[in-house]
Write a protein that holds these residues in place. Structure first.
Motif, PDB file in Angstrom:
ATOM      1  N   SER A 261       0.820  -1.096   0.084  1.00 40.95           N
ATOM      2  CA  SER A 261      -0.076   0.029  -0.079  1.00 40.95           C
ATOM      3  C   SER A 261       0.738   1.384   0.126  1.00 40.95           C
ATOM      4  O   SER A 261       2.177   1.087   0.485  1.00 40.95           O
ATOM      5  CB  SER A 261      -1.000   0.039   1.190  1.00 40.95           C
ATOM      6  N   LEU A 262       0.373   2.341  -0.335  1.00 46.61           N
ATOM      7  CA  LEU A 262       1.235   3.602  -0.204  1.00 46.61           C
ATOM      8  C   LEU A 262       1.630   3.993   0.755  1.00 46.61           C
ATOM      9  O   LEU A 262       2.953   4.309   1.065  1.00 46.61           O
ATOM     10  CB  LEU A 262       0.307   4.792  -0.894  1.00 46.61           C
ATOM     11  N   VAL A 263       0.801   3.835   2.063  1.00 43.73           N
ATOM     12  CA  VAL A 263       1.245   3.999   3.240  1.00 43.73           C
ATOM     13  C   VAL A 263       2.338   3.329   3.816  1.00 43.73           C
ATOM     14  O   VAL A 263       3.210   3.612   4.769  1.00 43.73           O
ATOM     15  CB  VAL A 263       0.050   3.913   4.381  1.00 43.73           C
ATOM     16  N   GLU A 264       2.435   2.046   3.540  1.00 40.52           N
ATOM     17  CA  GLU A 264       3.473   1.175   3.670  1.00 40.52           C
ATOM     18  C   GLU A 264       4.617   1.219   3.023  1.00 40.52           C
ATOM     19  O   GLU A 264       5.773   0.623   3.120  1.00 40.52           O
ATOM     20  CB  GLU A 264       2.832  -0.509   3.433  1.00 40.52           C
ATOM     21  N   THR A 265       4.644   1.915   1.805  1.00 42.53           N
ATOM     22  CA  THR A 265       5.916   2.367   0.915  1.00 42.53           C
ATOM     23  C   THR A 265       6.670   3.667   1.556  1.00 42.53           C
ATOM     24  O   THR A 265       6.268   4.650   1.734  1.00 42.53           O
ATOM     25  CB  THR A 265       5.456   2.657  -0.499  1.00 42.53           C
ATOM     26  N   PRO A 266       7.939   3.348   1.764  1.00 40.34           N
ATOM     27  CA  PRO A 266       8.844   4.272   2.087  1.00 40.34           C
ATOM     28  C   PRO A 266       8.794   5.647   1.401  1.00 40.34           C
ATOM     29  O   PRO A 266       8.851   5.459  -0.053  1.00 40.34           O
ATOM     30  CB  PRO A 266      10.173   3.737   2.221  1.00 40.34           C
ATOM     31  N   ALA A 267       9.139   6.650   1.796  1.00 43.07           N
ATOM     32  CA  ALA A 267       9.120   7.880   0.913  1.00 43.07           C
ATOM     33  C   ALA A 267      10.141   8.061   0.112  1.00 43.07           C
ATOM     34  O   ALA A 267       9.974   8.570  -1.195  1.00 43.07           O
ATOM     35  CB  ALA A 267       9.070   9.246   1.881  1.00 43.07           C
ATOM     36  N   ASP A 268      11.307   7.584   0.332  1.00 41.58           N
ATOM     37  CA  ASP A 268      12.358   7.588  -0.622  1.00 41.58           C
ATOM     38  C   ASP A 268      12.301   6.607  -1.630  1.00 41.58           C
ATOM     39  O   ASP A 268      12.511   6.847  -2.843  1.00 41.58           O
ATOM     40  CB  ASP A 268      13.784   7.160   0.302  1.00 41.58           C
ATOM     41  N   GLU A 269      11.559   5.441  -1.375  1.00 39.09           N
ATOM     42  CA  GLU A 269      11.353   4.547  -2.573  1.00 39.09           C
ATOM     43  C   GLU A 269      10.254   5.228  -3.330  1.00 39.09           C
ATOM     44  O   GLU A 269      10.160   5.234  -4.717  1.00 39.09           O
ATOM     45  CB  GLU A 269      10.695   3.269  -1.989  1.00 39.09           C
ATOM     46  N   ILE A 270       9.315   6.073  -2.838  1.00 36.77           N
ATOM     47  CA  ILE A 270       8.284   6.684  -3.906  1.00 36.77           C
ATOM     48  C   ILE A 270       9.012   7.838  -4.706  1.00 36.77           C
ATOM     49  O   ILE A 270       8.837   7.797  -5.922  1.00 36.77           O
ATOM     50  CB  ILE A 270       7.309   7.383  -2.843  1.00 36.77           C
ATOM     51  N   ARG A 271       9.952   8.576  -4.189  1.00 35.98           N
ATOM     52  CA  ARG A 271      10.685   9.355  -5.006  1.00 35.98           C
ATOM     53  C   ARG A 271      11.556   8.912  -6.099  1.00 35.98           C
ATOM     54  O   ARG A 271      11.557   9.264  -7.196  1.00 35.98           O
ATOM     55  CB  ARG A 271      11.444  10.221  -3.849  1.00 35.98           C
ATOM     56  N   LYS A 272      12.050   7.672  -5.702  1.00 36.89           N
ATOM     57  CA  LYS A 272      12.796   6.837  -6.621  1.00 36.89           C
ATOM     58  C   LYS A 272      11.951   6.426  -7.778  1.00 36.89           C
ATOM     59  O   LYS A 272      12.418   6.638  -8.962  1.00 36.89           O
ATOM     60  CB  LYS A 272      13.452   5.842  -5.883  1.00 36.89           C
TER      61      LYS A 272
ATOM     62  N   SER B   6      -3.930   0.527  -9.246  1.00 35.83           N
ATOM     63  CA  SER B   6      -3.192  -0.586  -8.607  1.00 35.83           C
ATOM     64  C   SER B   6      -3.223  -0.362  -7.275  1.00 35.83           C
ATOM     65  O   SER B   6      -2.169  -0.367  -6.386  1.00 35.83           O
ATOM     66  CB  SER B   6      -1.662  -0.524  -9.052  1.00 35.83           C
ATOM     67  N   PRO B   7      -4.173  -0.219  -6.344  1.00 30.84           N
ATOM     68  CA  PRO B   7      -4.592  -0.118  -5.168  1.00 30.84           C
ATOM     69  C   PRO B   7      -3.897  -1.409  -4.439  1.00 30.84           C
ATOM     70  O   PRO B   7      -4.134  -2.552  -4.939  1.00 30.84           O
ATOM     71  CB  PRO B   7      -6.181  -0.019  -5.021  1.00 30.84           C
ATOM     72  N   GLY B   8      -3.315  -1.066  -3.364  1.00 27.12           N
ATOM     73  CA  GLY B   8      -2.808  -2.395  -2.543  1.00 27.12           C
ATOM     74  C   GLY B   8      -1.281  -2.906  -3.217  1.00 27.12           C
ATOM     75  O   GLY B   8      -0.840  -3.762  -2.586  1.00 27.12           O
ATOM     76  N   GLU B   9      -0.964  -2.184  -4.263  1.00 29.57           N
ATOM     77  CA  GLU B   9       0.226  -2.582  -5.078  1.00 29.57           C
ATOM     78  C   GLU B   9       1.451  -1.612  -5.301  1.00 29.57           C
ATOM     79  O   GLU B   9       2.385  -1.764  -4.574  1.00 29.57           O
ATOM     80  CB  GLU B   9      -0.204  -3.731  -6.228  1.00 29.57           C
ATOM     81  N   TYR B  10       1.069  -0.705  -6.026  1.00 29.93           N
ATOM     82  CA  TYR B  10       1.762   0.328  -6.325  1.00 29.93           C
ATOM     83  C   TYR B  10       1.119   1.398  -6.687  1.00 29.93           C
ATOM     84  O   TYR B  10       1.295   2.080  -7.743  1.00 29.93           O
ATOM     85  CB  TYR B  10       3.096  -0.232  -7.184  1.00 29.93           C
ATOM     86  N   VAL B  11       0.390   2.266  -5.983  1.00 26.72           N
ATOM     87  CA  VAL B  11      -0.488   3.284  -6.513  1.00 26.72           C
ATOM     88  C   VAL B  11       0.646   4.620  -7.176  1.00 26.72           C
ATOM     89  O   VAL B  11       0.228   5.065  -7.937  1.00 26.72           O
ATOM     90  CB  VAL B  11      -1.169   3.975  -5.068  1.00 26.72           C
ATOM     91  N   HIS B  12       1.829   4.577  -6.342  1.00 26.89           N
ATOM     92  CA  HIS B  12       2.599   5.725  -6.752  1.00 26.89           C
ATOM     93  C   HIS B  12       3.152   5.358  -8.230  1.00 26.89           C
ATOM     94  O   HIS B  12       3.371   6.242  -9.037  1.00 26.89           O
ATOM     95  CB  HIS B  12       3.775   5.891  -5.606  1.00 26.89           C
TER      96      HIS B  12
END
Length: 242
Positions: free
Chosen positions: A91-102, A144-150
């Motif tokens: 989920s987006l909440v469980e994804t680290p911020a740095d990984e979202i930026r990457k 892609s909810p629950g997988e990789y919204v970002h």
């Protein structure tokens, strides 16, 4: 002679595109980030089809990497903007911020800068004309909810880039199009930590299966051909009906 630069062109969908374009007589320059063994293998396979092929190690998230790719490519008639990556399913909440930026850097910022460089290169090398094919994703419209919204959001940006840039450069004779693959049989799923994802997700596809990389490559080859000469500023979905 058609000469095409493919970012992320040595593995998965990118390698399949390289093989397919080689069959159409394109000479190729293939960008890759880290897997030198795959780069060498793909180059050798492409050259066996009778066309020239160079591989260039470069990071498209950096200005220097993009400059290196286009300098190595020289005069080109087309670009396949394929490089991209996912890193985990969560989920987006469980994804680290740095990984979202990457994720945004690899899947949206880098490809946008590649497209920018491609317009300049095509204008300089072709005088007029040329084709840019962006690789989007079916996730762009599914979310892609629950997988990789970002990741889905980044790919939605690719669709917007394709539309806007396609209209912006149409008067220069440059076509900008995109292909949006759905579930595809590549090693991305295992690399992201879910090797069983294709088997689990396939029943959700109206056609009942995942695509092969070669099927995606066929769409790219058509869009790059003169047969698609009246197609621009649009995304072709290759997602089995989903």
């Amino acid at each position: 002679m058609k000469r095409t630069l493919i970012t992320g062109g040595t593995r998965g969908i990118g390698a399949a595109i390289a093989h397919r374009l080689a069959a159409d007589g394109h000479s190729l320059v293939l960008g890759y980030l880290s897997d030198a063994e795959a780069a060498t293998s793909t180059r050798d396979a492409v050259e066996a089809l009778g066309v020239s092929c160079e591989v260039v190690r470069a990071d498209i998230t950096t200005d220097a990497g993009i400059a290196e790719l286009f300098e190595a490519a020289g005069p080109i008639t087309g670009v396949v903007n394929n490089a991209g990556a996912t890193y985990r399913y969560a989920s987006l909440v469980e994804t680290p911020a740095d990984e979202i930026r990457k994720t945004y850097a690899v899947n949206l910022v880098g490809p946008t800068l590649v497209a920018r460089a491609a317009v300049s290169a095509l204008a300089e090398n072709c005088g007029s004309g040329g084709v840019i094919v962006n690789i989007s994703s079916g996730a762009a419209t599914l979310g892609s909810p629950g997988e990789y919204v970002h990741y889905a959001a980044a790919k939605a940006g690719i669709d917007a880039l394709t539309k806007g840039l396609g209209l912006e450069v149409a008067g220069q004779g440059v076509r900008v199009v995109a292909v949006a693959p759905g579930l595809t049989e590549t090693d991305m799923h295992a690399n992201t930590g879910d090797p069983g994802r294709v088997a689990r997700m396939a029943p959700q596809i109206p056609l009942g299966r995942a695509s092969s990389p070669g099927e995606v490559a066929e769409a790219v080859a058509w869009l790059m051909s003169d047969k698609a000469g009246y197609v621009t500023a649009t995304t072709l979905r290759v997602a089995g009906g989903r």
